[in-house]
Structure formats: structure tokens, C-alpha cells
Design a protein around this motif. Structure first.
Motif, PDB file in Angstrom:
ATOM      1  N   SER A 104       8.704  10.931   2.933  1.00  0.00           N
ATOM      2  CA  SER A 104       8.685   9.902   3.960  1.00  0.00           C
ATOM      3  C   SER A 104       7.251   9.608   4.374  1.00  0.00           C
ATOM      4  N   LYS A 105       6.874   8.336   4.342  1.00  0.00           N
ATOM      5  CA  LYS A 105       5.528   7.963   4.788  1.00  0.00           C
ATOM      6  C   LYS A 105       5.355   8.240   6.283  1.00  0.00           C
ATOM      7  N   PHE A 106       6.448   8.181   7.025  1.00  0.00           N
ATOM      8  CA  PHE A 106       6.373   8.442   8.465  1.00  0.00           C
ATOM      9  C   PHE A 106       6.127   9.924   8.747  1.00  0.00           C
ATOM     10  N   ALA A 165       0.813  -1.220   0.000  1.00  0.00           N
ATOM     11  CA  ALA A 165       0.000   0.000   0.000  1.00  0.00           C
ATOM     12  C   ALA A 165       0.844   1.267   0.000  1.00  0.00           C
ATOM     13  N   ASP A 166       2.089   1.189   0.503  1.00  0.00           N
ATOM     14  CA  ASP A 166       2.932   2.393   0.609  1.00  0.00           C
ATOM     15  C   ASP A 166       3.697   2.666  -0.681  1.00  0.00           C
ATOM     16  N   THR A 167       2.951   2.704  -1.772  1.00  0.00           N
ATOM     17  CA  THR A 167       3.537   2.889  -3.091  1.00  0.00           C
ATOM     18  C   THR A 167       2.760   3.940  -3.874  1.00  0.00           C
ATOM     19  N   PHE A 168       3.386   4.421  -4.938  1.00  0.00           N
ATOM     20  CA  PHE A 168       2.760   5.373  -5.857  1.00  0.00           C
ATOM     21  C   PHE A 168       2.943   4.866  -7.279  1.00  0.00           C
ATOM     22  N   LEU A 169       1.968   5.131  -8.130  1.00  0.00           N
ATOM     23  CA  LEU A 169       2.118   4.941  -9.570  1.00  0.00           C
ATOM     24  C   LEU A 169       2.385   6.290 -10.213  1.00  0.00           C
ATOM     25  N   THR A 170       3.199   6.292 -11.249  1.00  0.00           N
ATOM     26  CA  THR A 170       3.431   7.512 -12.020  1.00  0.00           C
ATOM     27  C   THR A 170       2.882   7.309 -13.434  1.00  0.00           C
ATOM     28  N   PRO A 171       2.787   8.367 -14.237  1.00  0.00           N
ATOM     29  CA  PRO A 171       2.296   8.206 -15.610  1.00  0.00           C
ATOM     30  C   PRO A 171       3.107   7.214 -16.431  1.00  0.00           C
ATOM     31  N   ALA A 172       4.342   6.926 -16.031  1.00  0.00           N
ATOM     32  CA  ALA A 172       5.160   5.951 -16.761  1.00  0.00           C
ATOM     33  C   ALA A 172       4.557   4.557 -16.721  1.00  0.00           C
ATOM     34  N   ILE A 201       0.987  14.276  -4.528  1.00  0.00           N
ATOM     35  CA  ILE A 201      -0.102  13.295  -4.532  1.00  0.00           C
ATOM     36  C   ILE A 201      -0.661  13.102  -3.127  1.00  0.00           C
ATOM     37  N   SER A 202       0.207  13.070  -2.121  1.00  0.00           N
ATOM     38  CA  SER A 202      -0.259  12.864  -0.750  1.00  0.00           C
ATOM     39  C   SER A 202      -1.126  14.030  -0.287  1.00  0.00           C
ATOM     40  N   LEU A 203      -0.746  15.254  -0.641  1.00  0.00           N
ATOM     41  CA  LEU A 203      -1.548  16.419  -0.271  1.00  0.00           C
ATOM     42  C   LEU A 203      -2.871  16.437  -1.041  1.00  0.00           C
ATOM     43  N   LYS A 204      -2.820  16.021  -2.280  1.00  0.00           N
ATOM     44  CA  LYS A 204      -4.043  15.907  -3.090  1.00  0.00           C
ATOM     45  C   LYS A 204      -4.999  14.889  -2.471  1.00  0.00           C
ATOM     46  N   ALA A 205      -4.443  13.779  -1.981  1.00  0.00           N
ATOM     47  CA  ALA A 205      -5.270  12.749  -1.338  1.00  0.00           C
ATOM     48  C   ALA A 205      -5.947  13.300  -0.093  1.00  0.00           C
ATOM     49  N   LEU A 206      -5.226  14.123   0.661  1.00  0.00           N
ATOM     50  CA  LEU A 206      -5.800  14.720   1.865  1.00  0.00           C
ATOM     51  C   LEU A 206      -7.013  15.593   1.542  1.00  0.00           C
ATOM     52  N   ILE A 207      -6.945  16.282   0.427  1.00  0.00           N
ATOM     53  CA  ILE A 207      -8.024  17.175   0.022  1.00  0.00           C
ATOM     54  C   ILE A 207      -9.224  16.391  -0.498  1.00  0.00           C
ATOM     55  N   GLU A 208      -8.959  15.333  -1.252  1.00  0.00           N
ATOM     56  CA  GLU A 208     -10.019  14.678  -2.016  1.00  0.00           C
ATOM     57  C   GLU A 208     -10.685  13.491  -1.333  1.00  0.00           C
ATOM     58  N   LEU A 209      -9.985  12.812  -0.412  1.00  0.00           N
ATOM     59  CA  LEU A 209     -10.495  11.545   0.102  1.00  0.00           C
ATOM     60  C   LEU A 209     -10.955  11.644   1.541  1.00  0.00           C
ATOM     61  N   TRP A 267      10.359   3.725   1.466  1.00  0.00           N
ATOM     62  CA  TRP A 267      11.180   2.909   2.352  1.00  0.00           C
ATOM     63  C   TRP A 267      11.273   3.560   3.731  1.00  0.00           C
ATOM     64  N   HIS A 268      12.022   2.956   4.613  1.00  0.00           N
ATOM     65  CA  HIS A 268      12.102   3.413   6.006  1.00  0.00           C
ATOM     66  C   HIS A 268      13.080   4.583   6.107  1.00  0.00           C
ATOM     67  N   THR A 269      12.540   5.780   5.974  1.00  0.00           N
ATOM     68  CA  THR A 269      13.366   6.977   5.975  1.00  0.00           C
ATOM     69  C   THR A 269      12.539   8.162   6.470  1.00  0.00           C
ATOM     70  N   ASP A 270      13.226   9.173   6.953  1.00  0.00           N
ATOM     71  CA  ASP A 270      12.566  10.432   7.298  1.00  0.00           C
ATOM     72  C   ASP A 270      12.841  11.513   6.265  1.00  0.00           C
ATOM     73  N   GLU A 271      13.579  11.155   5.202  1.00  0.00           N
ATOM     74  CA  GLU A 271      13.822  12.101   4.119  1.00  0.00           C
ATOM     75  C   GLU A 271      12.562  12.243   3.271  1.00  0.00           C
TER      76      GLU A 271
END
Length: 281
Positions: free
Chosen positions: A237-239, A93-100, A266-274, A230-234
């Protein structure tokens, strides 16, 4: 050709947030041949957008949730839906798709790059277990967690991998967690996937540019269909996202053609839309 992105989601806050981002990325790329197929408990599926293909499945592996995305495909519940797809990507679930993604049609079974077998003890143990099971290990290590291939291949790999994982957990880690980066319980599903793929898949491509590419990259999105957190704060970061530390950012300041900005956008867009994102926060 019909394709599916297949994930397992249960009703944990962090997984709902992650899935919200994956779903928003899926919607944004407007793929004409791909469905987003979600397995999970009934109460979780009720929270998810109706555009998803939902399959009720409550994984029994509560003590080792890394098997959830494998066991759901191996289960009989998957047959009636997954038979409708020629190719599937089994991922997290912690993944993104791009137009590629819309031009990503690999000829052979494809995986990203894993990072679990750099210790000689681990490599030896994996080959020893393959011999114990009577399986052929072709010496291919560090196979990534996301797998893309024909549906029949993915399902067969999941079925064998699940059986191997159950054995490893019971026989190797019943009384110990092991020790990372050596032989370690936490990556059992990676071990079992490697053993199954080495035995079952004749033509394997490990392509870290195409699958499980890092969400912290400054690369452009055009070469990378699938991004993994992945497991990072950069950034990204999902965290840090789950902690609300990106909520102050303005979308217009981001460059969505760059991977780390794309994931943030995308994450900010998800916050607005979902609604599921708003309720999770």
C-alpha cells in the motif's frame, strides 16, 4: 526502437515518495531501450536524480491534478524531447516496473482496465458526449489510466482528452461533484480518455495483466511488466508506505519474485539509496 516512461511529478511529499519507488524499479530492471521522462516544476525536477530526462512544466490544473500527466504531453514543451521516442507509456508516479517490461512490446495501443463505467448512466453520458463532440464511440468502456503506444498516438489522445476534460469539468461539474460510482467529477480524466481513445484508436487492447496490475497481488512478477498502487491498505500500500509502516521490515525476508513483496522490496531499496526519499521522510 526507443521507448520512454512518461510521468508528471510535483513537489508533494507523497508524489516524491511514489516517484522514488518508480525510479528505483526503473533502475533495477536495467532496460536497454527505455528512458524515464519526468515533467514537473523546476524546483521539483531539481530534487530528482540526474539519470532522468527532465522537462520543466508547471501544470495549470491545480484544481484537478489528474490532468497533469495528460496536459504535460499535450503541451508544446513535450515536442522536442518526445519526438526522440517511438513508443511511450504514459502513467502515474505510483507505479512500479518489473523485469517483464524488457520483453513487453505490444503491437497495438494498450491500456490497463479501468473501473469507472459500471453504471448505465455513466455509459450513456459518455456516448452522449461523444455525439455532442461529433466523435465516434465504439462502445469500449473502462479503459485504464496508463496508456502504451506510439508516441504520435499517445500525444494525439492526450490533446483531445485534455479538451474534453476541460469541457466536462466546466459543463458537467461546475456546481456539483456528482456521486460515485455514478457520474463523478473525480474520474473526469478517465471519461475524457475513453472518449478520445474510442474515436482515435482503431486497434485497442485492454490488458490488465500487463498494465496497471495491482500491487497487492501474490502473483509472480514475470507476467506483469507494470504495477499500479490502488487505494488500499493491503500490502503493498502506498499509504502504509508513506506512513512509515514498512520501515521496520527486513529486505532479506521478502521474496522479490512475488508482486507485493517486490513492491515492498523496491520501496525499501529506494529509502536506502535515494536522498529524495530520506528528505521526504
Amino acid at each position: 526502437m526507443k521507448r520512454a516512461i512518461v510521468v508528471y511529478v510535483e513537489g508533494k511529499r507523497e508524489l516524491l515518495l511514489q516517484f522514488g519507488c518508480l525510479y528505483t524499479s526503473y533502475r533495477s530492471i536495467q532496460s536497454k531501450d527505455t528512458d524515464l521522462v519526468v515533467f514537473g516544476p523546476k524546483q521539483t525536477l531539481e530534487l530528482l536524480p540526474d539519470e532522468c530526462i527532465k522537462i520543466e512544466y508547471d501544470s495549470p490544473y491545480h484544481n484537478y491534478p489528474y490532468l497533469n500527466s495528460i496536459s504535460c504531453i499535450a503541451s508544446s514543451q513535450s515536442d522536442s524531447v518526445l519526438k526522440n521516442y517511438e513508443y511511450i507509456l504514459r502513467t502515474d508516479a505510483d507505479t512500479f516496473l518489473t523485469p517483464a517490461w524488457n520483453s513487453f512490446y505490444p503491437v497495438h495501443f494498450t491500456a490497463g482496465l479501468g473501473k469507472y463505467a459500471f453504471d448505465s448512466e455513466v455509459s450513456r453520458k459518455l456516448k452522449d458526449l461523444s455525439r455532442l463532440f461529433g466523435l465516434n464511440h465504439r462502445g469500449i468502456h473502462n479503459i485504464g489510466t496508463s496508456h502504451y503506444g506510439k508516441t504520435t498516438q499517445i500525444k494525439t489522445v492526450c490533446e483531445l482528452s485534455l479538451l474534453i476534460s476541460e469541457y466536462i469539468l466546466a459543463a458537467e461539474f461546475n456546481e456539483t461533484e456528482g456521486s460515485w460510482p455514478g457520474w463523478y467529477r473525480g474520474v473526469t480524466s478517465m471519461y475524457s480518455g475513453e472518449i478520445a481513445i474510442n474515436h482515435l484508436i482503431d486497434s485497442l487492447v485492454i490488458d490488465p495483466d500487463k498494465l496497471d496490475f495491482s500491487s497487492t497481488s501474490d502473483d509472480r512478477i514475470e507476467r506483469h511488466p507494470h504495477i499500479h498502487c490502488w487505494h488500499t491498505d493491503e500490502v503493498f500500500s502506498k499509504f502504509q508506505f508513506a506512513a512509515g509502516n514498512y520501515n521496520h521490515l527486513r529486505m532479506e525476508t521478502l521474496n522479490p519474485s512475488i508482486i507485493k513483496d517486490y513492491c515492498t522490496f523496491i520501496s525499501l531499496k529506494a529509502l536506502i539509496e535515494l536522498d529524495i526519499m530520506k528528505s521526504a521522510f
